[in-house]
Design an enzyme around this catalytic site. Structure first.
Site, PDB file in Angstrom:
ATOM      1  N   GLY A   1      63.460  41.989  49.114  1.00 33.89           N
ATOM      2  CA  GLY A   1      64.742  42.043  49.822  1.00 33.89           C
ATOM      3  C   GLY A   1      65.645  43.080  49.173  1.00 33.89           C
ATOM      4  O   GLY A   1      65.762  43.108  47.949  1.00 33.89           O
TER       5      GLY A   1
ATOM      6  N   ARG B   1      58.042  44.173  52.234  1.00 31.81           N
ATOM      7  CA  ARG B   1      57.226  43.093  51.666  1.00 31.81           C
ATOM      8  C   ARG B   1      55.795  43.519  51.994  1.00 31.81           C
ATOM      9  O   ARG B   1      55.491  43.817  53.145  1.00 31.81           O
ATOM     10  CB  ARG B   1      57.562  41.767  52.309  1.00 31.81           C
TER      11      ARG B   1
ATOM     12  N   ASP C   1      62.017  38.513  42.037  1.00 33.94           N
ATOM     13  CA  ASP C   1      60.969  37.678  41.482  1.00 33.94           C
ATOM     14  C   ASP C   1      59.556  38.093  41.909  1.00 33.94           C
ATOM     15  O   ASP C   1      58.670  38.328  41.073  1.00 33.94           O
ATOM     16  CB  ASP C   1      61.286  36.267  42.017  1.00 33.94           C
TER      17      ASP C   1
ATOM     18  N   THR D   1      68.014  41.362  42.836  1.00 37.64           N
ATOM     19  CA  THR D   1      67.870  40.435  43.967  1.00 37.64           C
ATOM     20  C   THR D   1      69.166  39.664  44.134  1.00 37.64           C
ATOM     21  O   THR D   1      69.748  39.228  43.133  1.00 37.64           O
ATOM     22  CB  THR D   1      66.727  39.423  43.756  1.00 37.64           C
TER      23      THR D   1
ATOM     24  N   ASP E   1      69.381  36.775  45.101  1.00 41.40           N
ATOM     25  CA  ASP E   1      69.117  35.340  44.897  1.00 41.40           C
ATOM     26  C   ASP E   1      69.467  34.851  43.482  1.00 41.40           C
ATOM     27  O   ASP E   1      69.665  33.665  43.267  1.00 41.40           O
ATOM     28  CB  ASP E   1      67.646  35.022  45.178  1.00 41.40           C
TER      29      ASP E   1
ATOM     30  N   ASP F   1      67.438  34.503  41.052  1.00 38.07           N
ATOM     31  CA  ASP F   1      66.421  33.523  40.656  1.00 38.07           C
ATOM     32  C   ASP F   1      65.468  34.082  39.600  1.00 38.07           C
ATOM     33  O   ASP F   1      64.432  33.482  39.314  1.00 38.07           O
ATOM     34  CB  ASP F   1      65.623  33.064  41.898  1.00 38.07           C
TER      35      ASP F   1
ATOM     36  N   ARG G   1      66.865  31.815  48.984  1.00 40.47           N
ATOM     37  CA  ARG G   1      65.499  31.248  48.966  1.00 40.47           C
ATOM     38  C   ARG G   1      65.511  29.863  48.341  1.00 40.47           C
ATOM     39  O   ARG G   1      66.308  29.038  48.705  1.00 40.47           O
ATOM     40  CB  ARG G   1      64.576  32.186  48.189  1.00 40.47           C
TER      41      ARG G   1
HETATM   42  P1  ADP Z   1      61.512  39.802  45.869  1.00 43.36           P
HETATM   43  O1  ADP Z   1      60.974  40.813  44.922  1.00 43.36           O
HETATM   44  O2  ADP Z   1      62.854  40.178  46.410  1.00 43.36           O
HETATM   45  O3  ADP Z   1      61.458  38.408  45.299  1.00 43.36           O
HETATM   46  P2  ADP Z   1      59.175  39.184  47.526  1.00 43.36           P
HETATM   47  O4  ADP Z   1      58.961  37.846  46.930  1.00 43.36           O
HETATM   48  O5  ADP Z   1      59.034  39.319  48.992  1.00 43.36           O
HETATM   49  O6  ADP Z   1      60.597  39.812  47.178  1.00 43.36           O
HETATM   50  O7  ADP Z   1      58.129  40.168  46.834  1.00 43.36           O
HETATM   51  C1  ADP Z   1      58.125  41.540  47.149  1.00 43.36           C
HETATM   52  C2  ADP Z   1      56.734  42.051  47.080  1.00 43.36           C
HETATM   53  O8  ADP Z   1      56.195  41.892  45.762  1.00 43.36           O
HETATM   54  C3  ADP Z   1      55.729  41.331  47.984  1.00 43.36           C
HETATM   55  O9  ADP Z   1      55.785  41.766  49.304  1.00 43.36           O
HETATM   56  C4  ADP Z   1      54.421  41.738  47.337  1.00 43.36           C
HETATM   57  O10 ADP Z   1      54.050  43.054  47.684  1.00 43.36           O
HETATM   58  C5  ADP Z   1      54.797  41.717  45.849  1.00 43.36           C
HETATM   59  N1  ADP Z   1      54.400  40.420  45.289  1.00 43.36           N
HETATM   60  C6  ADP Z   1      54.997  39.225  45.454  1.00 43.36           C
HETATM   61  N2  ADP Z   1      54.292  38.234  44.871  1.00 43.36           N
HETATM   62  C7  ADP Z   1      53.193  38.824  44.358  1.00 43.36           C
HETATM   63  C8  ADP Z   1      52.055  38.346  43.649  1.00 43.36           C
HETATM   64  N3  ADP Z   1      51.898  37.035  43.349  1.00 43.36           N
HETATM   65  N4  ADP Z   1      51.103  39.249  43.283  1.00 43.36           N
HETATM   66  C9  ADP Z   1      51.257  40.549  43.570  1.00 43.36           C
HETATM   67  N5  ADP Z   1      52.289  41.069  44.229  1.00 43.36           N
HETATM   68  C10 ADP Z   1      53.259  40.225  44.615  1.00 43.36           C
HETATM   69  O1  F6P Z   2      65.311  37.529  48.509  1.00 42.45           O
HETATM   70  C1  F6P Z   2      66.457  37.976  49.176  1.00 42.45           C
HETATM   71  C2  F6P Z   2      66.569  37.282  50.520  1.00 42.45           C
HETATM   72  O2  F6P Z   2      67.740  37.762  51.154  1.00 42.45           O
HETATM   73  C3  F6P Z   2      66.599  35.749  50.463  1.00 42.45           C
HETATM   74  O3  F6P Z   2      67.847  35.244  50.078  1.00 42.45           O
HETATM   75  C4  F6P Z   2      66.198  35.414  51.876  1.00 42.45           C
HETATM   76  O4  F6P Z   2      65.595  34.134  51.947  1.00 42.45           O
HETATM   77  C5  F6P Z   2      65.201  36.480  52.205  1.00 42.45           C
HETATM   78  O5  F6P Z   2      65.463  37.572  51.339  1.00 42.45           O
HETATM   79  C6  F6P Z   2      65.240  36.938  53.620  1.00 42.45           C
HETATM   80  O6  F6P Z   2      64.175  37.795  53.821  1.00 42.45           O
HETATM   81  P1  F6P Z   2      64.045  38.825  55.032  1.00 42.45           P
HETATM   82  O7  F6P Z   2      65.015  39.934  54.759  1.00 42.45           O
HETATM   83  O8  F6P Z   2      62.641  39.275  54.966  1.00 42.45           O
HETATM   84  O9  F6P Z   2      64.407  38.083  56.267  1.00 42.45           O
END
Ligand code: ADP
Ligand code: F6P
Length: 323
Positions: A11, A72, A103, A125, A127, A129, A171
């Site tokens: 995000g 993502r 995260d 982020t 969040d 978190d 989240r």
């Molecule tokens: P954020 O970094 O904001 O928490 P996401 O959880 O969507 O956002 O993670 C972003 C990207 O990081 C995912 O689309 C994926 O490409 C990568 N990622 C997330 N979890 C994993 C994982 N367990 N192993 C490898 N890559 C990951």
């Molecule tokens: O991780 C940031 C965030 O804005 C969360 O707070 C929310 O749940 C999620 O991303 C929304 O994701 P998307 O932009 O893919 O709808």
């Protein structure tokens, strides 16, 4: 000569651009070449990266979003996807990768680093978190956006003697809701970390109504078992228990959009600069964060898969102050 690449992932968050600018300009200052990867890990898997000059990052400090784009990428969660990404980094003779994200992004960064590639994460982020930083890039701006909405909702709520459920993002983490509730003078806060009984919440709202309050505001985290929709559906059945008429506002992506505030610009600038400093010292496999007012490095191994604790004493304080 070092060649580094930078990407933004997950995000987007207000301040990501300020972090990119700091990475590029402090990297160039060190005599390195800096490449920008488009659309996070998705772009890395297809080798979409171009050199970034000082001019390319001009005028972006104050812009929301990310000029590199974010995504993502489910493919990066699979080994075959990460192998492809690693192949492009090696083919382009990149010495290190900087990952600006939350995260999930740092979990991906850790996996790439376990494959032997030098990676440095930058905590970003809304969040909040992420373990390894007190506060991430984007949180402060998102909170201020939520607060502006809460302040506006309170005026109309008072005119009509209504209760509002305001849902914020985050989240599975209740940080944004907790802090927006504290700073916004909420009646109550509903977060994933603590199960809320809707009947108890209804009793609190009723009591506030009977104390003569003109409005009541409840900040609800999207990840809570009773998010705004579920809570509203529950109250639909017991409408007269509240006293107040009820309305629901879901803030959604508005919290992630727009210009970063002063705190996020300075935080992002310091963390971006901290990331190239870390690389210059030969440090990698770490998350650059901000702990107790200092730019810090925490091993990614200590960051991923952990749940960041919330200060739950604030829930009680919110209740006390709502009298
Ligand atoms: P954020 O970094 O904001 O928490 P996401 O959880 O969507 O956002 O993670 C972003 C990207 O990081 C995912 O689309 C994926 O490409 C990568 N990622 C997330 N979890 C994993 C994982 N367990 N192993 C490898 N890559 C990951
Ligand atoms: O991780 C940031 C965030 O804005 C969360 O707070 C929310 O749940 C999620 O991303 C929304 O994701 P998307 O932009 O893919 O709808």
């Amino acid at each position: 000569m070092k060649r580094i690449a930078v990407l933004t992932s997950g995000g987007d968050a207000p301040g990501m651009n300020a972090a990119i600018r700091a990475v590029v300009r402090t990297g160039l200052y060190r005599g390195w070449e800096v490449f920008g990867v488009r659309q996070g890990y998705a772009g890395l898997i297809v080798g979409e990266m171009t050199p970034l000059t000082a001019r390319d990052v001009g005028g972006i400090l104050q812009q929301g979003g990310t000029i590199l784009g974010s995504a993502r990428s489910p493919d990066f969660e699979r080994e075959v996807g990460r192998e492809k990404a690693l192949g492009h980094l090696i083919e382009r003779r990149i010495d290190a990768l900087l990952v600006i994200g939350g995260d999930g992004s740092q979990t991906g960064a850790h996996k790439l680093s376990q494959m032997g590639f030098p990676v440095v994460g930058v905590a970003s982020t809304i969040d909040n978190d992420l373990v390894g930083t007190d506060i991430s890039i984007g949180v402060d701006t998102a909170l201020n956006i939520a607060l502006e909405a809460i302040d506006r909702l309170k005026t109309t709520a008072s005119s009509h003697q209504r209760a509002f459920l305001v849902e914020v993002m985050g989240r599975q983490c209740g940080y944004l809701a907790l802090m927006a509730g504290l700073a916004g003078g909420a009646e109550a806060v509903v977060i994933p970390e603590v199960e809320t009984d809707p009947n108890e919440l209804a009793a609190d709202l009723r009591a506030a109504y009977e104390r003569g309050k003109l409005h009541a505001l409840v900040v609800v985290a999207e990840g809570a078992k009773y998010n705004a929709a579920a809570m509203a559906a529950h109250f639909q059945e017991h409408r007269d228990t509240l006293g107040f008429e009820l309305r629901v506002t879901t803030l959604g992506h508005v919290q992630r959009g727009g210009a970063p505030g002063a705190f996020d610009r300075t935080l992002a600038t310091r963390l971006g600069a901290g990331a190239t400093e870390a690389l210059d010292r030969g440090e990698h496999g770490v998350l650059v964060g901000f702990i107790k007012g200092e730019v810090t490095m925490t091993p990614l191994a200590e960051v991923v898969g952990k749940q960041k604790p919330l200060d739950l004493r604030l829930l009680k304080l919110i209740r006390v102050l709502a009298k």
